[in-house]
Every structure is written in C-alpha cells, then in structure tokens.
Design a protein around this motif. Structure first.
Motif, short mmCIF file in Angstrom:
data_model
loop_
_atom_site.label_atom_id
_atom_site.label_comp_id
_atom_site.label_asym_id
_atom_site.label_seq_id
_atom_site.Cartn_x
_atom_site.Cartn_y
_atom_site.Cartn_z
N ASN A 2 44.56 48.59 95.03
CA ASN A 2 45.82 49.25 94.72
C ASN A 2 45.78 49.79 93.30
N ALA A 3 46.62 50.77 93.03
CA ALA A 3 46.69 51.36 91.69
C ALA A 3 47.01 50.30 90.65
N VAL A 4 47.85 49.36 90.99
CA VAL A 4 48.24 48.32 90.04
C VAL A 4 47.04 47.47 89.62
N ASP A 5 46.00 47.42 90.44
CA ASP A 5 44.78 46.67 90.09
C ASP A 5 43.99 47.36 88.98
N LEU A 6 44.18 48.66 88.79
CA LEU A 6 43.44 49.42 87.79
C LEU A 6 44.17 49.51 86.45
N ILE A 7 45.50 49.58 86.49
CA ILE A 7 46.28 49.71 85.26
C ILE A 7 46.06 48.47 84.39
N GLY A 8 45.73 48.71 83.13
CA GLY A 8 45.52 47.61 82.19
C GLY A 8 44.08 47.13 82.11
N CYS A 9 43.21 47.59 83.00
CA CYS A 9 41.81 47.18 82.97
C CYS A 9 41.11 47.76 81.74
N GLN A 10 40.17 47.00 81.21
CA GLN A 10 39.36 47.49 80.10
C GLN A 10 38.22 48.34 80.68
N VAL A 11 38.00 49.52 80.11
CA VAL A 11 36.92 50.41 80.53
C VAL A 11 35.81 50.32 79.50
N VAL A 12 34.58 50.08 79.98
CA VAL A 12 33.43 49.97 79.09
C VAL A 12 32.33 50.93 79.53
N ASP A 13 31.57 51.43 78.55
CA ASP A 13 30.48 52.36 78.85
C ASP A 13 29.20 51.57 79.15
N PRO A 14 28.08 52.24 79.47
CA PRO A 14 26.85 51.53 79.83
C PRO A 14 26.29 50.63 78.73
N HIS A 15 26.71 50.87 77.48
CA HIS A 15 26.23 50.07 76.35
C HIS A 15 27.17 48.91 76.04
N GLY A 16 28.20 48.72 76.86
CA GLY A 16 29.15 47.65 76.65
C GLY A 16 30.24 47.95 75.64
N ARG A 17 30.32 49.19 75.17
CA ARG A 17 31.34 49.58 74.21
C ARG A 17 32.64 49.91 74.92
N THR A 18 33.74 49.51 74.33
CA THR A 18 35.05 49.75 74.92
C THR A 18 35.46 51.21 74.79
N GLY A 92 35.53 45.55 88.42
CA GLY A 92 35.60 44.10 88.51
C GLY A 92 36.99 43.64 88.13
N PRO A 93 37.17 42.34 88.07
CA PRO A 93 38.49 41.83 87.66
C PRO A 93 38.78 42.18 86.20
N ARG A 94 39.75 43.04 86.00
CA ARG A 94 40.23 43.46 84.68
C ARG A 94 39.20 44.22 83.86
N ARG A 95 38.12 44.71 84.50
CA ARG A 95 37.07 45.44 83.78
C ARG A 95 36.51 46.53 84.68
N ILE A 96 36.36 47.73 84.12
CA ILE A 96 35.80 48.87 84.84
C ILE A 96 34.62 49.38 84.03
N GLU A 97 33.47 49.53 84.68
CA GLU A 97 32.27 50.02 84.01
C GLU A 97 32.03 51.46 84.44
N ILE A 98 31.60 52.29 83.47
CA ILE A 98 31.32 53.69 83.75
C ILE A 98 29.88 54.00 83.39
N GLY A 99 29.35 55.09 83.93
CA GLY A 99 27.97 55.47 83.72
C GLY A 99 27.75 56.47 82.61
N LYS A 100 28.76 56.76 81.83
CA LYS A 100 28.67 57.77 80.77
C LYS A 100 28.97 57.12 79.43
#
Length: 114
Positions: A2-18, A92-100
């Motif tokens: 659900n959309a509510v699962d994404l709001i508030g999640c931390q997004v990190v890049d491939p190097h682990g930077r926020t 993942g739980p409260r964390r989203i990883e991106i490839g860029k």
C-alpha cells in the motif's frame, strides 16, 4: 503493498548514502482498466525536505505565483529529490534501495515521462 507502506521510508543509493525520506508519491493515470474505475501507475517517489510548496505546484517550472512564495518554497525544497519507481531495486521494512547514485537523482518531477 500500500502507499502508506512507502511514505516515511528512508531511500538509500547503492553506496548506502541517504537520498531522503519519502514524503509523497507521483502517480500517472493510465488508459488501461476495466472501464469503470480509472487505473493509476506509480511513477516516482518524492524524497527529502519538501512540503506544501511542492504540493501546490511551486516547484514546477510552469508555475507562476507570487514571487516571494516561489522563492521561499524553492529554497525550502532545494535538497528534495524525485526517484523514479523504475530505479527502485528493493523495498524493505522502512527502507527503499535504488540503483542510481544520489547525485544522479532528479530534483524535479518535470523530468518524468508524461
């Protein structure tokens, strides 16, 4: 998911930077569907510091509002980023990883395909 699962999640890049925390979702209406209800596709995640100015459209180039508000809202959202959903590699739980890498992430939703 659900959309509510994404709001508030931390997004990190491939190097682990926020990159930032998700504060809004960008959807596009598609022509596909059952003909009764419209269908929407998730296009991007808006991350970082942003707020009412972005939701009112002050971050878009085409917006022409009172110049003090435009300047203020753009300054407040100078670190905001827009992550295309196609760049997401893991949710993942409260964390989203991106490839860029963080520095290649867009700063405006104007660059998203229509």
């Amino acid at each position: 998911m659900n959309a509510v699962d994404l709001i508030g999640c931390q997004v990190v890049d491939p190097h682990g930077r926020t990159v930032g925390r998700v504060h809004d979702l960008v959807f596009r209406r598609t022509d596909e569907g059952d003909g009764v209800l419209p269908r929407f596709e998730l296009m991007a995640l808006e991350c970082g510091k942003a707020g009412v100015g972005d939701r009112l459209g002050f971050m878009r180039e085409a917006m022409a509002g009172p110049w003090p508000l435009t300047v203020l809202f753009r300054w407040l959202s100078r670190h905001a980023r827009v992550v295309e959903w196609s760049e997401v590699t893991r949710v993942g739980p409260r964390r989203i990883e991106i490839g860029k890498p963080r520095e290649l992430v867009h700063r405006s939703i104007d660059v998203l395909p229509a």
